[in-house]
Design a protein around this motif. Structure first.
Motif, mmCIF file in Angstrom:
data_model
loop_
_atom_site.group_PDB
_atom_site.id
_atom_site.type_symbol
_atom_site.label_atom_id
_atom_site.label_comp_id
_atom_site.label_asym_id
_atom_site.label_seq_id
_atom_site.Cartn_x
_atom_site.Cartn_y
_atom_site.Cartn_z
ATOM 1 N N GLN A 1 17.506 5.170 44.526
ATOM 2 C CA GLN A 1 16.469 6.196 44.430
ATOM 3 C C GLN A 1 15.159 5.755 45.071
ATOM 4 O O GLN A 1 14.310 6.586 45.384
ATOM 5 C CB GLN A 1 16.266 6.615 42.971
ATOM 6 N N GLU B 1 12.341 13.047 51.088
ATOM 7 C CA GLU B 1 12.308 12.538 49.715
ATOM 8 C C GLU B 1 10.905 12.106 49.323
ATOM 9 O O GLU B 1 10.474 12.322 48.199
ATOM 10 C CB GLU B 1 13.238 11.339 49.544
ATOM 11 N N GLN C 1 8.851 14.983 48.362
ATOM 12 C CA GLN C 1 9.155 15.420 47.004
ATOM 13 C C GLN C 1 8.472 14.494 45.994
ATOM 14 O O GLN C 1 7.909 14.940 44.998
ATOM 15 C CB GLN C 1 10.675 15.423 46.796
ATOM 16 N N TYR C 2 8.461 13.210 46.317
ATOM 17 C CA TYR C 2 7.792 12.237 45.461
ATOM 18 C C TYR C 2 6.295 12.535 45.372
ATOM 19 O O TYR C 2 5.684 12.502 44.302
ATOM 20 C CB TYR C 2 8.017 10.835 46.036
ATOM 21 N N GLN D 1 16.429 10.402 43.534
ATOM 22 C CA GLN D 1 15.844 10.221 44.856
ATOM 23 C C GLN D 1 15.328 11.542 45.420
ATOM 24 O O GLN D 1 14.208 11.631 45.914
ATOM 25 C CB GLN D 1 16.901 9.630 45.790
ATOM 26 N N MET E 1 14.453 14.214 43.868
ATOM 27 C CA MET E 1 13.317 14.775 43.136
ATOM 28 C C MET E 1 12.100 13.873 43.195
ATOM 29 O O MET E 1 11.014 14.254 42.777
ATOM 30 C CB MET E 1 13.701 15.003 41.669
ATOM 31 N N GLY E 2 12.279 12.643 43.691
ATOM 32 C CA GLY E 2 11.144 11.712 43.716
ATOM 33 C C GLY E 2 10.762 11.226 42.335
ATOM 34 O O GLY E 2 9.587 10.991 42.053
ATOM 35 N N VAL E 3 11.757 11.087 41.445
ATOM 36 C CA VAL E 3 11.460 10.586 40.092
ATOM 37 C C VAL E 3 12.256 9.305 39.844
ATOM 38 O O VAL E 3 13.119 8.927 40.633
ATOM 39 C CB VAL E 3 11.803 11.644 39.012
ATOM 40 N N GLU E 4 11.948 8.636 38.751
ATOM 41 C CA GLU E 4 12.622 7.389 38.457
ATOM 42 C C GLU E 4 14.007 7.631 37.856
ATOM 43 O O GLU E 4 14.239 8.633 37.181
ATOM 44 C CB GLU E 4 11.811 6.542 37.473
#
Lengths: 323, 486, 323, 486
Positions: A109, C217, C220-221, D250, D252-255
Motif C-alpha cells: 500500500q 494513488e 487519492q492519498y 493503496q 484509497m490512500g489509507v493505511e
C-alpha cells in the motif's frame, strides 16, 4: 506510515541494492579472472568471503575442497550457484529477490503502482532466469540485465514515489547496503594484498571492480584531477570520494540527508557523523594495509550499529502524533 | 597443443601467405588453439550467432566512426570480426621493443632537425629532403619540447611478410587514430566470448588510457607537483574520429575541447569552463598542425587558437604531438629510419622496413617506372590509404597516369614490392575465409616509453583486397597477445 | 566542465524528460478516450495543443480538417504520427530521441559509460519501434516501454554518475521540462472546461492523466488526508503538492536544490523563488478557472525565463577559476 | 447491429440457458457486437495470443489470490478470461436500482433488529429465526451506527435464469471480497484490448475506490470537518484476500493495519505510526466479527483489538461493516427479503429472489427431502460455495447424508431449484465454449447509496460446472456495461 512498516521499507531498499551489487560483483569478478590480473590472486572462493560467508564451509556443502586446484571449474560452478541461483543460499540473487518481493508485498500500500509492477517483473525475471545452468557466456548478460532492472525500479521510484518517510527510509536502506557492500569489497582488496610486515600499502587499481561499479571513468577523473593527492588509489576513491555515488562517503552523506527529516533523527545523525569522522580523521592515503583493514572493520561495525538505530526509530513509545 | 585441422580442413589457406591462426599444415597455431577448439565444438552457426550478438553489442555501446556522405555526417557501426587475431607474447615482446626503439630514434631525429641538424650536416639524411618538405615547419625551429620528445603518440603500421616476419609499413606521427577501437574491441569480445578468455591467458589492453594520461601528465610545464590540466583537442563532432576523441577524453577523465573552448591570454592557454577560465598545461591535439594556430600557420584560417604556438614555443604549454612532428612522417624519410636508428642509438634496428624505392633517386626511379606492374606506389605524404597504386591490379591507364605523376614530382613518391600480407580466418557470409590484415600498435613517449599490448588489427573484408581502412570498407579484429611463457 | 557543455547537458535532461512525458501523455490520452469520460470533451487535436502546436495547422499538413467528425480515425492516426513517429515533427518522440542522442554525443566525455550505453539502446529502440504503423494495441506497450527505458537511464545515472555541475544541470533540465509539461497539461485541463462566466471551478479529477503520471494513488492519498483542504482537486495536486515528484512545486524545489551549488546561483534561485511565490501567493483552491488559466500563463513565462537564466550562466565573462 | 453468426456458427449454445453474448439464433447480442466483429476479423488464434498477453499482464501487475497448500501460502495468478461479459446500460440501471433498494431495506432491518425489533414483534419475520441465530450479536443491541447503516459494503450475487432475468442468489453483508479483481480486470483489459474500448462505449468502473473512501469518510465520528483517519484492517499477509486488502488501502490512500497496529486508549482507537499514535475514525475491517475484539466476543482469543467494541458502542469509532451485520447474511433470512423490502420501504422489490424452500418449515422440508435429486441444498451460514449439495449431480449416499443433516438441524438449511445459470463464451483450450457465470456487484451505503458499474463476473471454467469460486477453480471475466442509450 505504520511503525511496523519501517523495517519492511528499509529492507526493501537494502535488498534492491543487494541484488544490484551482487550482480555487479559477479561481473566484476568474472572480468577480473578473465584478465588474470597480475597484481592479485583473486580466486572464486574470495567472492564468498566478500558476501560474509565462510568459503570453506560453503564449498564443503557442495562437496568441494576449498583450495583444490584440480576442482577450479567445479568451484566456479558452486560459487556461482551459491551467489546466483541457490534459493536456500542466504546470499544468492534469487534469495535476495524473494526477500525483496516479500517485503514489497507486505507494504504494497506504500508503493506506487508502477513500482510494484516493476518489482513483479524483476522477480519473475530473476526466478525464471537464475537457474543452475547459467553458462559463463549467459552470465554476463544476465547480471547486466539484473542490474539494469534494478536501475529501472530506482528510476520509477524517483519518478513517481511520494517523498516522505517511506521514501527516506528506502533511500537510507539502499545506501546503507551499498556502503556495506563497498566496504566488504574493499576489505577483500586489502586482505588479498595484506602482508603482515608491510607498512606502506601497494597502489590498488582494480579496474574490473571499478568497471563493474560503473566507476572506472570517474576513478580516472579522480586520479587525473589529483583530488586526493598523488598517493590516492582505488581505496581512497571508494571510501572518500563523495561525488561518486558508490563511495562510502557519498552513501553516508545520502543517509544523513534522508535521515534528517525522520523521527529520532539526532540518533541517526550522531551515528552517521561517527562513521564520517572515522573516514576523515586521518588521511586514508597515509594508512598501511594493516591500519586500513582495521579501519574497514570499524566502519562495518558502525554500519551494523546504524542499521539498529534505524530499525529502532519505530519502536519508541507511541506519543500522540504531532504535525 | 594444436588442432590437427582447423575447422576440419575446410579453411582455404592462401598460398604464399602467412596465416596468423593456421599453420601451413592446416593445424591451429598454439596461441589459437582455444579458438580452434571453440569452433570445433560449436560450429559455424554458433560463430554466426556470436557475430550477431557482437554487432548488437557494438551498437549498444555506440562504437562507431563517422563518414561524410552527401554533405551529411553519418555514424557507422564499427566493423569487428568475430575471430580474434592471436600473437604469442614472446614474439610481442620482441616486436614492442623494436617499436619503442624506433620511436625513440625518430624523436631524437625530429629534435635534431629542429635544432642542430647534425644528421643533415653529416649527410646521413639528404638535407634537401627535409628542408624542402612542407612538413618541416619553420616556427618549430629552435624549440625543444620537454624530454626532447616531439611525437608522443605514434601509431606504427606493421605487416607480416610471407615468412611471418613483422615489417614496418609506416610510422604515423601526426594524429594516429584507432586506439579507441583497440580498447572497445576487447570490451566487446569479453562480453561475447567470456569462455574463451577463461581458456587462454590473454594479456589485458585496458591499461592504455591510464598510460596515455600519465605520459601526457609527464609533459606538463608546471611540473609534477601541480595537478596538470590536460585537454583533448578535437575538430568537433563531425570529425571522422570524433568517437575516439570523446572516448579518450572520457577514459582519461579530461575535458574534450574544440578550438573555441581555448584561448590565449597573458602567455598562457586557457580553457573556458563553467566556473571560469582554467589554465591548460597539456593539449592532446587531434587536429592537424596547420589548423591549430592561424597566427603561426594559416593567417586566413578561422580555425585554431590564435597565439597558441607562441605559448608553446615558450614552453608554457605542451602540445602532443608537438607541431612539426610530421616531418618524420613521410614515406621517403621512412626509408632512412634504419639509418636513423643506427645514427642516434648506435643500435641495429629490431624491426625491419619493407624494401622501399625512392623515386627521387634517378636509378631507383627508373627501376620503379620499369616495374610499375609489380610494385605498389605510394605518395609520400598521404594517409588513410589514399592515392596508392597497386601495380598488379591497376589498369594500364592508371599505371600511365602514375608514371606521369612520378616524373612530374619524384620526391613525392616511393614504391614497394607487392607484399603477400598475412591473413587470418574471418567470418564471411557464414564461412571462415582468409583475409589480409595489418596491425597498428600505439607507442607512447613522454618521460617513459610504452607500447600498447598488441594494437588494432585491421582486416580487408573483400577477398584478396589489401585495403584495410574502415573508411574504405575494411574491418577489424581483436588482437590477443597470448601468454606463452607460463 | 566546459562552458559550452552547459546547454548540452541541460538539454539532455530536458529531452529525456520530454521523451518520458510525451509517452505518458499519449497513454493518458488514449485511456481518457477509452473511458469516454463524461466530464470532458477531450479530442485528439487537444494533444497537439498540449505540445504547443497549432492543431489546425498540423492537421492541415496531414491533409485533414480540424473539426471534421467524419475523419476521427484519420485524425487519431495523424496526431499519433505527429507525436510519435514523424521525425520531422518538432514534438515527436523520435525527434526528441534524436535530439537526446545528439546532445549525448556532444558531451559524451561527461557521461558514465553505462549511461551512454543506455542512451544508445534507448535511441535504437525508439528509432526502430516508433514507426508509422504502430497500432492502437501496440501503442500502449510501446509508450510504456519508452517510459520504462527513460526510468532506466535515470536509475543508471543515479547509480553511477558523478555528483557535480553536470549532474546538477541535468537534474535541473529534467525538472524544468517536467514542470513545463505538467503546466501544459493543466492548461488544457482548464481550457477544456473553461467557461467565461464561470467563477468557481469544477472539481478536476482526470484519473487517466494522473494514472499516466503515476500519481493516481498519491492523488487519492492527498485527497484522503485532506492535505490542501476539502476543495482541493487535481490542479492543486499537480501544482502544489510538493511531495509528489511530478508536481510543479516539487520540480521547483529540486531545481532550487540543484541550482544552489552552481555558479550564478543567486540569479537561478531568484527566478525559482518568483515562480514559487506565484504558486503560494494565494490558495489555488480559491481561484476561478479564468484566474487559474492566467496563473498557468504566468508560470509558463517564468519557466521560459528560468531556462534563459540557466543557459546564460555559462556565458558570463571568464574569470579565473577558483576552488 | 449484430453479427448473424457468432464465431461463424461454431459456438455451441447450451439449451435452456441464456447466453450473455449470443442470442438463441446464434447472432451476437447488440452489446457484444464489437467483440463479435473482433473475433470475426482476427480469429481464434489472435484470441489465444491476447490471452497469453493478458496472463503476462496479470503476472506483471501482481494480481493474485492466496491459497493455503500444505501449510504454506501460495500466491496464485488471478484467472481472467479474455472474453468480457457484456450488459446493456439500460438493463444495468434497473438492476442497480434494485440492488440499492435491497441494501437500504436490509440496513433498516438490521438497525430494527438491534433496537426496537418492530418487524419481529409484528411477526413479519419469525422472532426465533433471529434471536436463536449465532449471527445475532448481543453486544450490538441498542447501538445505532451513523446514518442507521450497518452493512456499508454489500456484495450481492446475481444470476440469470433461463429467460435472462437477473435473480438475487445471496447477499454478502460481512466482508464481501472481489471488488479489487473487478477493478484490475478492467485495467488489464484496457491494456490488452484497447481497440475494443474504442469501438464500444464502455462505462468506466474506476470510480469505486474514491466512492468507497467517500462512503467510509461519511462514517467518521468526528464529522466532515476533521480529515478522517481511515484504515483497512486485514488479518495479515497470509489471508486469501490480502491482495485485495492492500490494493484497496493503496487505491484509497489509507493505511493497511493488522490487529496489533491498533490499540484502545482513553476511549479512542489509535494507530501505531512511525510518528506516534494517531486517532482512528473509521475501520474498514476485513476480519470476521468475532475476531475483532476478544473483550467482546472471544475472551480466549489472542486476536483482535481489546476494547474496540466498547469504543464503537460509544460512537467514537466507526466500523464497516458494523459488527452484527451478519445477522442479515443468512440464507434463511434471504427468503424474507422481499417482505423486508415491502415492510420498510413500502415498495415492491425491483429484483427477484430465487425460489427458496426453508427446511425449518415442516411442509417445505418434506418437499425438499422428497426432491433432493432435483434441488440445490445450501447451509444457511456458509460462504464461498462450501457445504452445498447439487442434487442432480450428487451421489445417492451424498443425498442421504444431506437428508440426515437436514433432519438434525432444519434451521440450518434451505433448498432452491437447480437453476440453468446463464453462460458466456469462454476461451477453453483454444476454442470458445459456453461456461456458466454469475455476477457480484458491490453496493455501498453510508450517507449515500452507490452501486458499482457492473461487478465481478465469476465463471465456472469446467464444462457444465456451476462452481465459480476462484478457490475452487473458477475464473473471471471483465464486466462491460455498454452504453445503449445514445
Amino acid at each position: 506510515m505504520l511503525a511496523r512498516s519501517v523495517e519492511n521499507i528499509f529492507w526493501l531498499g537494502r535488498y534492491l541494492e543487494r541484488l544490484d551489487d551482487t550482480a555487479r560483483l559477479v561481473n566484476a569478478t568474472s572480468h577480473l579472472l578473465i584478465d588474470s590480473h597480475k597484481d592479485t590472486e583473486f580466486g572464486w572462493p574470495v567472492l564468498l568471503e566478500v558476501m560474509g560467508q565462510d568459503s570453506a564451509k560453503v564449498l564443503a556443502s557442495y562437496g568441494l575442497e576449498h583450495q583444490n586446484r584440480q576442482q577450479l571449474a567445479q568451484i566456479e560452478q558452486a560459487v556461482m550457484q551459491h551467489l546466483i541461483s541457490n534459493i536456500d543460499s542466504p546470499v544468492s540473487i534469487r534469495n535476495a529477490c524473494s526477500q525483496l518481493r516479500y517485503n514489497a508485498r507486505t507494504i504494497r500500500q506504500l508503493l506506487p503502482r508502477d513500482m510494484w509492477e516493476e518489482l513483479n517483473k524483476l522477480d519473475s525475471f530473476v526466478q525464471q532466469q537464475c537457474v543452475e545452468t547459467v553458462s559463463r557466456q549467459q552470465r554476463y548478460q544476465l547480471m547486466t540485465e539484473i542490474s539494469r532492472r534494478c536501475q529501472m525500479v530506482i528510476g520509477t521510484l524517483d519518478s513517481v514515489m511520494l517523498r516522505g518517510d517511506a521514501f527516506d527510509l528506502f533511500t537510507i536502506g539502499r545506501h546503507l547496503e551499498r556502503a556495506d557492500m563497498v566496504t566488504r569489497i574493499m576489505d577483500v582488496m586489502v586482505l588479498q594484498t595484506l602482508q603482515p610486515t608491510q607498512l606502506k600499502r601497494p597502489r590498488f587499481r582494480w579496474i574490473s571492480i571499478l568497471n563493474a561499479l560503473g566507476g572506472a571513468e570517474s576513478y580516472q577523473y579522480y586520479i587525473a584531477n589529483n583530488l586526493a593527492g598523488a598517493a590516492a588509489d582505488a581505496i581512497d576513491y571508494l571510501l572518500c570520494y563523495a561525488d561518486f555515488p558508490r563511495s562510502v562517503s557519498y552513501c553516508l552523506h545520502r543517509i544523513a540527508a534522508s535521515g534528517k527529516a525522520l523521527p529520532n533523527s539526532p540518533a541517526i545523525l550522531q551515528q552517521v557523523h561517527q562513521l564520517q569522522h572515522l573516514i576523515t580523521e586521518q588521511a586514508v592515503t597515509e594508512l598501511s594495509t594493516v591500519q586500513l583493514h582495521q579501519l574497514i572493520d570499524q566502519i562495518q561495525t558502525g554500519i551494523i550499529d546504524l542499521h539498529q538505530v534505524l530499525v529502532d526509530i519505530a519502536t519508541a513509545e507511541q506519543q500522540p502524533l504531532t504535525a | 597443443m594444436s588442432l590437427e585441422n582447423f575447422t576440419g580442413g575446410r579453411y582455404p589457406l592462401l598460398k604464399n601467405c602467412f596465416d596468423e591462426l593456421v599453420a601451413t599444415d592446416g593445424s591451429a597455431r598454439p596461441p589459437a588453439s582455444a579458438i580452434a577448439r571453440f569452433i570445433a565444438k560449436h560450429g559455424d552457426l554458433e560463430l554466426c550467432k556470436r557475430q550477431l550478438q557482437l554487432n548488437q553489442t557494438i551498437s549498444d555501446m555506440g562504437v562507431c566512426f563517422t563518414l561524410y556522405a552527401d554533405g551529411a555526417n553519418i555514424d557507422r557501426a564499427w566493423p569487428l570480426d568475430v575471430i580474434p587475431r592471436t600473437i604469442p607474447s614472446s614474439e610481442w615482446q620482441r616486436t614492442s621493443a623494436g617499436l619503442k626503439q624506433r620511436l625513440a630514434a625518430l624523436n631524437l631525429f625530429i629534435d635534431d632537425l629542429y635544432n642542430e641538424q647534425k644528421i643533415l650536416k653529416q649527410g646521413i639524411v639528404p638535407a634537401e629532403l627535409i628542408l624542402d618538405s612542407k612538413n618541416f615547419l619553420a616556427p618549430c625551429q629552435g624549440v625543444s619540447p620537454i624530454h626532447g620528445v616531439w611525437a608522443n603518440i605514434c601509431g606504427t603500421d606493421l605487416v607480416r611478410d610471407e615468412h611471418g616476419q613483422f615489417l614496418v609499413l609506416e610510422d604515423n606521427l601526426r594524429v594516429p587514430s584507432g586506439v579507441s577501437y583497440m580498447l572497445e574491441n576487447r570490451t566487446v569480445m569479453k562480453r561475447v566470448f567470456p569462455e574463451l578468455f577463461a581458456d587462454s591467458t590473454i594479456v589485458p589492453v585496458d591499461d592504455y588510457p591510464a598510460q596515455l594520461w600519465q605520459m601526457l601528465a609527464s609533459l606538463s610545464p608546471r611540473g609534477e607537483h601541480v595537478p596538470p590540466c590536460i585537454v583533448v583537442l578535437t575538430p568537433g563532432i563531425y570529425n571522422s574520429a570524433y568517437f575516439e576523441h570523446s572516448f579518450l577524453a572520457q577514459q582519461m577523465g579530461v575535458e574534450l575541447a574544440e578550438n573555441h573552448d581555448l584561448f590565449v591570454e597573458d602567455d598562457r592557454v586557457w580553457l573556458k569552463t563553467l566556473r571560469g577560465k582554467r589554465q591548460v598545461d597539456v593539449i592532446y591535439r587531434r587536429i592537424d598542425d596547420i589548423f591549430i594556430d592561424p597566427q603561426a600557420f594559416r593567417p586566413d584560417s578561422v580555425l585554431g587558437i590564435p597565439g597558441l604556438i607562441a605559448v608553446w614555443r615558450k614552453g608554457l604549454v605542451a602540445i602532443a604531438n608537438a607541431p612539426g612532428s610530421g616531418v618524420a612522417d613521410d614515406k621517403v624519410i621512412y626509408s632512412f629510419v634504419p639509418k636513423i636508428i643506427q645514427y642516434y642509438l648506435g643500435e641495429e634496428p629490431l624491426l625491419q622496413n619493407v624494401e622501399t624505392y625512392l623515386c627521387q633517386d634517378p636509378l631507383q626511379r627508373s627501376f620503379v617506372l620499369a616495374n610499375l606492374d609489380k610494385l605498389v606506389v605510394k605518395p609520400a605524404n598521404e594517409s588513410g590509404g589514399y592515392g596508392i597504386l597497386i601495380g598488379p591490379r591497376a589498369s594500364q591507364s592508371e599505371r600511365d597516369e602514375m608514371a606521369m605523376a612520378i616524373k612530374a614530382n619524384p620526391r613525392n613518391f616511393i614504391a614497394q614490392p607487392t607484399l603477400n600480407l598475412s591473413t587470418a580466418p574471418t567470418l564471411c557470409e557464414g564461412m571462415l575465409e582468409p583475409r589480409h590484415l595489418d596491425l597498428r600498435p600505439f607507442i607512447l613517449q613522454g618521460a617513459d616509453l610504452y607500447c600498447s599490448t598488441g594494437g588494432l588489427s585491421r582486416v580487408a573484408l573483400t577477398r584478396g583486397s589489401l585495403v584495410v581502412n574502415s573508411s574504405q570498407g575494411g574491418g577489424s579484429k581483436d588482437t590477443w597477445i597470448i601468454n606463452d611463457e607460463g
